[in-house]
Design an enzyme around this catalytic site. Structure first.
Site, PDB file in Angstrom:
ATOM      1  N   SER A 158       0.828  -1.196   0.000  1.00 27.29           N
ATOM      2  CA  SER A 158       0.000   0.000   0.000  1.00 27.29           C
ATOM      3  C   SER A 158       0.871   1.258   0.000  1.00 27.29           C
ATOM      4  CB  SER A 158      -0.969  -0.042   1.190  1.00 27.29           C
ATOM      5  OG  SER A 158      -1.963   0.943   1.085  1.00 27.29           O
ATOM      6  N   ASP A 258      -9.325  -3.556  -5.898  1.00 28.70           N
ATOM      7  CA  ASP A 258      -8.532  -2.585  -5.141  1.00 28.70           C
ATOM      8  C   ASP A 258      -8.626  -1.213  -5.804  1.00 28.70           C
ATOM      9  OD1 ASP A 258      -6.265  -1.089  -4.020  1.00 28.70           O
ATOM     10  OD2 ASP A 258      -5.563  -3.012  -3.278  1.00 28.70           O
ATOM     11  N   HIS A 288      -8.430  -4.325  -1.228  1.00 26.10           N
ATOM     12  CA  HIS A 288      -7.235  -3.833  -0.558  1.00 26.10           C
ATOM     13  C   HIS A 288      -7.046  -4.580   0.767  1.00 26.10           C
ATOM     14  CE1 HIS A 288      -4.088  -0.826  -0.476  1.00 26.10           C
ATOM     15  NE2 HIS A 288      -4.324  -0.593   0.798  1.00 26.10           N
TER      16      HIS A 288
END
Length: 316
Positions: A158, A258, A288
């Site tokens: 991320s 995502d 995610h």
């Protein structure tokens, strides 16, 4: 659009692990406290870290490092610099030990995880400079740790994946230290995603965990008063880099649901166009943070791919 029906059923429990938070209306201290409670579900690290305080090479304060050393290492193999996630505004190496410890144990190489400063208190370029300082420190530890300094890999998830990508650009622009590979897990690369200037209009991405509103908040916090109009803009948001040539090979893993799906695929395309070797994986039905459900078949496939890439890049 409601995309719950598109989520892989085996990873659906992650929706309960990460509750929805309105980052715009909650004080940052409360956001971090809630995140700390969420991260508490993570298993303990399989390797206890050595805590090290290293100097900044950019004039900032000393930087904490958690160093994970496997019981056995393969001669001639490399090392990994790990950068944690958290949307640029939360997370810490103390809260997120399971991932880098497991990577060190499975790959059989030293892994250093860096406690970079967080926005909004410390906007760009503070986090990037901390990561670059950590890379410089790790590059100087080859003899002490017994690894090949030509096989240093940067890795992150991320925001950490975005910072790893930014670090690869930054290290190239500054003349080092050299990086042998990038392990980018659903990396946060493009500050435009989810905003008015967003190049993507994908209706099936970004409903869960890290949303468009969350992304706007995180990037705004990191940006501060930076105008993103100079040669460092790729350090800030890697998708803004005009030149992606001469970067290390990249392994990019993302999910089809995502928020970062489109920017990840576009970044992979631009890397390949610049002559950079890229291995790209998109996992159907993955949102995610999907790999937070470790026993799900989807997560196991992801873990196997990441470990294989880590082994190839580090020579482990």
């Amino acid at each position: 659009m409601n995309t719950r029906h598109l989520v892989d059923p085996d990873i659906a429990p992650v929706l309960d692990i990460f509750p929805r938070i309105d980052l715009e209306s909650v004080p940052i201290a409360d956001i971090r406290a809630r995140a700390s409670e969420t991260y508490a579900f993570l298993p303990p690290p399989v390797i206890a870290p050595e805590e090290v305080l290293i100097p900044s090479i950019h004039g900032g304060p000393d930087i904490p490092i958690f160093l994970y050393r496997p019981a056995e290492t393969r001669p001639g193999s490399g090392a990994i610099l790990h950068i944690h996630g958290g949307g640029m505004v939360m997370g810490s190496i103390r809260q997120m030990q399971a991932g880098p410890a497991a990577l060190a144990a499975a790959a059989g190489v030293p892994v250093a995880s860096v406690e970079y400063r967080l926005a909004p208190e410390h906007p760009f370029p503070a986090p990037q400079e901390d990561c670059h300082s950590a890379l410089a420190w790790l590059a100087g530890q080859a003899d002490a740790l017994g690894y090949d300094t030509s096989r240093i890999v940067v890795a992150g998830e991320s925001a950490g994946g975005g910072l790893a990508a930014a670090l690869a650009i930054m290290a190239r622009d500054l003349g080092g230290p050299g990086i042998a590979g990038q392990l980018l897990t659903y990396p946060m690369l493009d500050h435009r995603t989810g905003g008015d200037a967003c190049p993507w209009r994908n209706p099936t991405t970004g409903e869960f965990i890290w949303t468009r509103a969350s992304n706007r908040f995180g990037w705004r916090a990191l940006r501060g008063d930076y105008r993103a109009d100079d040669a460092r803009r790729g350090w800030f948001s890697p998708s803004l880099a005009d030149d992606l040539s001469n970067l290390p090979p990249a392994y990019i893993a993302t999910g089809s649901l995502d928020l970062f799906f489109d920017e990840n695929l576009d970044y992979a395309r631009r890397l390949t166009a610049a002559g950079v070797p890229v291995e790209l994986h998109s996992y159907a039905g993955a949102i995610h943070g999907f790999n937070a459900v470790p026993d799900a078949p989807l997560s196991q496939r992801f873990n196997a791919g990441l470990l294989a890439a880590a082994a190839a890049m580090t020579g482990a």
